[in-house]
Design a protein around this motif. Structure first.
Motif, short mmCIF file in Angstrom:
data_model
loop_
_atom_site.label_atom_id
_atom_site.label_comp_id
_atom_site.label_asym_id
_atom_site.label_seq_id
_atom_site.Cartn_x
_atom_site.Cartn_y
_atom_site.Cartn_z
N UNK A 96 4.81 9.96 39.42
CA UNK A 96 3.65 9.09 39.19
C UNK A 96 2.68 8.99 40.38
N UNK A 97 2.32 10.14 40.94
CA UNK A 97 1.38 10.16 42.07
C UNK A 97 -0.05 9.89 41.58
N UNK A 157 -0.11 10.58 33.20
CA UNK A 157 0.92 9.76 33.85
C UNK A 157 1.36 8.62 32.95
N UNK A 183 5.02 8.06 31.27
CA UNK A 183 5.73 6.78 31.46
C UNK A 183 6.17 6.22 30.10
N UNK A 214 3.63 0.50 37.58
CA UNK A 214 3.88 1.39 38.71
C UNK A 214 2.57 1.71 39.41
N UNK A 215 2.67 2.22 40.63
CA UNK A 215 1.54 2.93 41.23
C UNK A 215 2.12 4.22 41.80
N UNK A 216 1.56 4.76 42.87
CA UNK A 216 2.07 6.02 43.37
C UNK A 216 3.30 5.87 44.26
N UNK A 217 3.76 4.64 44.44
CA UNK A 217 4.86 4.43 45.38
C UNK A 217 6.21 4.77 44.76
N UNK A 218 7.24 4.60 45.58
CA UNK A 218 8.56 5.09 45.21
C UNK A 218 9.08 4.50 43.91
N UNK A 219 9.91 5.31 43.27
CA UNK A 219 10.58 4.97 42.02
C UNK A 219 11.22 3.57 42.05
N UNK A 270 8.87 0.98 40.99
CA UNK A 270 8.18 1.11 39.70
C UNK A 270 9.02 0.54 38.58
N UNK A 271 8.35 -0.14 37.66
CA UNK A 271 9.01 -0.52 36.43
C UNK A 271 9.67 -1.88 36.44
N UNK A 308 -4.37 3.57 41.27
CA UNK A 308 -2.92 3.48 41.15
C UNK A 308 -2.21 4.61 41.86
N UNK A 309 -2.76 5.05 43.00
CA UNK A 309 -2.14 6.14 43.76
C UNK A 309 -1.48 5.65 45.04
N UNK A 313 11.81 11.28 46.76
CA UNK A 313 11.63 11.26 48.19
C UNK A 313 11.26 9.85 48.62
#
Lengths: 447, 486
Positions: A28-29, A50, A54, B31-36, B39-40, B76-77, B339
């Motif tokens: 999700x970048x 994206x 999702x 979510x945005x572009x950050x780590x899993x 998100x959610x 959202x990056x 990552x």
């Protein structure tokens, strides 16, 4: 997890379950968002690649129902243009999981009787057999005059052959169908190879002229061209519409038709078909007797533009004093990543000027049968595309896919604009005709 | 889910199409572009897509009356969870406010809306020979509003500076719903530098509705060099030697072997696969100066054991080299499913020893670490690669990350260079700031937003807003992270 197994992945179940590893490979970048036509128009996250991945993810972990109206709507609103795939740093195979999600929805939703009948007619009757397809194309004129037209219009699905929507297009059909019988047209001059031409369904009826151009241009450049018998529709429309079984059936038949001859390449001049043919390997990956053959088949498929661009033109085109702009078919630029060759071929024509339009690779809204299923979004994209194309002041729009060409031509007609939309290979054909008439000044100039 | 009354009020103010309240469509704003890991887990109660500053004001006033939190979101990056609605409430997606309102090349500014995509601005102004200098790697998807919020950097900030150096003025909606203009087209507006305060405040003080940004003249000439090195140390020495020679490249980026592998499999950008590290160096300016500097830098790289120095000769080659660098993060998906990215900064001279330490930590925790970073300004981006479905991986990753941060601070660095603090790094702030520092920041926050409704739980450490910052808190944090707190 194989697509064929009777398994469950959250709320996906049964056959054609999307590959969970592909869904999870999205980090999700957000790099895909600006490339997505439906996101550009709506600016809503759910209408972005994206967002859709999702949503698939939510279905796959059981948080969202498979038949949730938002999920169904988004799977349908996507053009499957695959612009997102071309820019994705993680290499998410978006087309695969979209098509699997659509197949899941088709398998489990309650399809209204009329729609079921229309889908059955289109996918199982028309496109599954080229003889029937050609008969139906001829018969369409009758349909229009007999009052059956309104019934056909309601289903809208007959329009996919490019004939239903506009009366002006019909007369062109009459005598120009390409019917492959296994004949070979010999190369002119020094022979450089032997290729087969994939004739397809819509191309062989609505755009048979493009086939004629393709044969002339290929032979002029030293290639023997065989019109392989027993080939049919590529199955792309089936796969995109969530009917992969119909697509697989067609794929097997095409593999059988082509595989024995050992051509240097299987040439296709419809970008949408080319992308589908190149993905037979994936489509039949779970069919043990066809998986390897499908991969081998796919590896020999080349779009005619890609093939000629890579091989180089051995015959010099004549001059065309014309200004054109190029509209990139999504399934050529994004699905097949062929972007340099078309421009190289266009600019190889002396005296011709190519003016690039803004957003050349943004979908025109045609997208197979999308213009019938999502007319509002399709028409908004068409408006944007034509505004971009006409802003160049070009005298013609060049493209390389029947769906785009039908869409652009219809849009121009609606604006009362008489500029032509032509296939890149027709453009080259005209340039060769110009070269000939220059060599024989007494003969009538072609166009 | 938001109360129907709130939804009705928002719909009356913005129109039905611009208010999203169906849970199935709210989930895509989790979510945005950050780590899993981030998100959610947090879903906004309602999402609005305003089209004017007045609509943003109305939203803020409704939120204030209902006591609902307000979180602003651009593309959202973001990589630190800054756009995640931790306490639910109203998420203000500014994506529809994406117009360029004015381009003034004589005064060298552009007036734009916050949802405009960074690259779209530069592409538009490039016709006149100008560009917007901050170029985060996500520039083709991130928005100007997000750049302002995070004070974003990018490879070219080595020469041109970060976002704050390119913002002349801002129109913001304050937490009380009032509209305020700060700064303006003329440089050096007297009085308190409110623009400077707002840039980098991550949506905790106001929501930007217009930005007046500086346009920079496109350089006459640009060269991009690729230098390959047999070791990371050699590449690091070359970085120091280039800066010491008095040359200021536009960008000076390093990528290690693991990153090269990922990028090459994704893009075939032409990086040498057998190099231990490569430097991507861009020089711009007047034609003659660029030629001379390119020659000088090539010589320096060769003196520092470079095995190959290549100058990209065409725009296409330059673009391909940059594509590899800019999409490196996303390409990590080719090496591992997940990552964890650090964004620490160290003084440039500490780069070699820091990279050694990163390698040791990687070995200690048996986790591969890919390095791709802005070497010129010492802004590291170690990417710890892992698989969150493997038991124990997440814990080891967090510990490894914490050790890296601790090291960087020890050698005089900072917790974040350019990605923002957001949700993810806020608990590291007490490692670099004293209680008094944090209290001053809290005072500023409370003077803008006494009800603490704007992007709550961001930037400032947990529990901080109640004024509970204390040595106890720092010790608790240290204990949780497994660090011996000094």
């Amino acid at each position: 997890m194989t697509a064929e197994s009777e398994e469950r992945l959250g709320n996906f179940f049964g056959r054609n379950i999307p590959d969970v590893n592909v869904i999870r490979s999205c980090v999700h970048c957000g790099f895909c968002l600006p490339s997505c036509p439906t996101y550009r128009l709506t600016k809503r996250e759910r209408s972005s690649p994206r967002g859709r991945i999702w949503l698939m993810n939510q279905v796959s972990i059981g948080n969202l129902e498979l038949l949730d109206p938002i999920f169904e709507e988004e799977m349908s609103l996507c053009l499957n243009c695959r612009a997102c795939e071309a820019v994705c740093p993680s290499g998410v195979k978006y087309g695969e999981i979209l098509e699997a999600s659509r197949a899941q929805i088709e398998e489990h939703r309650e399809t209204p009787v009329a729609e079921k009948a229309a889908r059955g007619l289109a996918f199982n009757v028309l496109f599954s057999d080229m003889k029937r397809f050609r008969v139906a194309s001829h018969a369409l004129k009758l349909y229009q005059r007999s009052g059956v037209q309104s019934a056909v219009r309601k289903t809208k699905l007959l329009n996919v052959i490019g004939l239903g929507e506009s009366e002006q297009m019909l007369p062109e059909l009459s005598d120009r169908f390409t019917v492959p019988h296994g004949e070979t047209i010999a190369a002119l001059g020094e022979k450089r190879g032997h290729v087969a031409l994939f004739t397809g369904c819509i191309m062989s009826t609505a755009y048979a002229g493009v086939h004629e151009s393709t044969i002339r241009v290929l032979t002029r450049n030293g290639f023997d061209v065989t019109l392989t018998a027993d080939q049919g529709c590529c199955g792309a429309l089936h796969v995109h519409a969530g009917e992969p079984d119909g697509g697989r059936k067609l794929a097997r038949a095409n593999i059988e038709a082509f595989e024995k001859a050992g051509f240097d390449a299987i040439i296709v001049n419809a970008a949408g078909c080319g992308a589908a043919l190149k993905e037979y390997g994936h489509l039949l990956k779970d069919d043990p007797s066809y998986a390897d053959r499908a991969t081998a088949f796919s590896s020999t498929v080349r779009d005619v533009v890609e093939f000629l661009g890579d091989a180089g033109l051995s015959a010099t085109p004549g001059p065309l004093n014309w200004t054109v702009t190029y509209q990139e078919p999504c399934h050529l630029a994004h699905a097949q990543r062929v972007t340099k060759q078309p421009r190289a071929l266009i600019t190889a024509i002396p005296e011709l000027t190519l003016i690039e339009m803004p957003e050349s690779s943004l979908c025109c809204g045609s997208a197979g049968i999308y213009n019938l299923i999502q007319p509002d979004m399709s028409s908004a994209l068409l408006t944007r595309k034509l505004d971009n194309a006409l802003s160049t002041g070009a005298e013609a729009i060049v493209s390389a896919n029947p769906g785009c060409m039908l869409q652009l031509a219809a849009g121009l007609r609606a604006r009362g604009d008489r500029r032509p939309v032509i296939h890149l290979i027709e453009l080259l054909d005209r340039a060769y005709a110009a070269a000939e008439s220059a060599a024989e000044p007494e003969s009538a100039a072609a166009d | 889910m938001a109360q129907p009354a709130v939804v009705a009020q928002l719909e009356a103010a913005l129109g039905r199409d611009s208010v999203l309240s169906n849970p199935s469509e709210l989930t895509v704003y989790e979510y945005d572009g950050s780590d899993e890991a981030l998100a959610g887990s947090h879903r906004p109660d309602v999402v609005v897509l305003p089209q004017t500053a007045q609509q943003v004001q109305q939203v803020v006033k409704i939120a204030r009356a209902m006591g609902m939190p307000v979180t602003a979101r651009g593309g959202g990056t973001g990589l630190a969870g800054g756009a995640i609605a931790v306490q639910g409430g109203i998420l203000v997606a500014l994506t529809k406010m994406d117009r360029i309102l004015e381009i003034n090349t004589r005064d060298r500014y552009a007036l734009v809306e916050p949802g405009l995509i960074n690259l779209d601005l530069s592409q538009t102004t490039s016709r006149d020979g100008y560009f917007f200098a901050p170029d985060p790697s996500s520039q083709r998807a991130c928005t100007i509003g997000g750049n302002v919020a995070n004070n974003s950097g990018g490879p070219h900030c080595l020469k041109y500076g970060v976002t704050v150096n390119h913002i002349l003025g801002l129109e913001v909606v304050l937490p009380d719903g009032e509209l305020l203009w700060v700064g303006g087209p003329s440089p050096d507006v007297p009085g308190v530098d409110l623009t400077g305060i707002l840039v980098g405040s991550e949506g905790t003080l106001g929501i930007v509705t217009k930005a007046m940004v500086r346009l920079t003249r496109s350089p006459e000439a640009t060269d991009v060099l690729l230098a390959a090195f047999p070791s990371i140390e050699a590449a690091s020495s070359a970085v120091s030697a280039i800066i010491a020679a008095g040359v200021l490249p536009t960008a000076l980026e390093m990528m290690d072997a693991l990153t090269i592998t990922a990028v090459e499999s994704a893009y075939h950008a032409g990086y040498p696969r057998d190099a231990a590290a490569v430097l991507l160096i861009e020089i711009d300016g007047l034609l003659e100066v660029v030629a001379e500097n390119t020659r000088l830098i090539s010589v320096i790289c060769e003196q520092q054991e470079a095995t190959e120095v290549r100058v990209a000769s065409t725009q296409e080659e330059r673009d391909l080299l940059w594509l590899g660098r800019k999409a490196a993060l996303g390409a990590m998906g080719r090496l591992a499913p997940n990552y964890y990215l650090q964004d620490t900064v160290v003084p440039r001279t500490k780069l070699p020893v820091t990279l050694q330490r990163v390698e040791e930590i990687s070995k200690d925790y048996k986790l591969p670490v890919a390095n791709v970073f802005h070497a010129g300004d010492g802004n590291l981006h170690p990417l710890i690669l892992f698989d969150r479905h493997k038991p124990g991986d997440i814990e080891r990753v967090l510990h490894a990350g914490t050790e890296m941060i601790h090291w960087c601070i020890e050698v005089g660095g900072a917790v974040s260079g350019e990605h923002g603090i957001g949700l993810e790094k806020k608990d590291f702030l007490p490692l670099v700031f004293t209680t008094e520092d944090l209290a001053a920041m809290a005072g500023l926050k409370l003077s803008f937003d006494p009800l603490q409704l704007f992007n709550p739980e961001k930037v400032f450490p947990s529990g901080f807003s109640c004024g509970e910052v204390s040595a106890l808190r720092q010790q608790a944090l240290a204990a949780r992270l497994g660090i011996d707190f000094v």
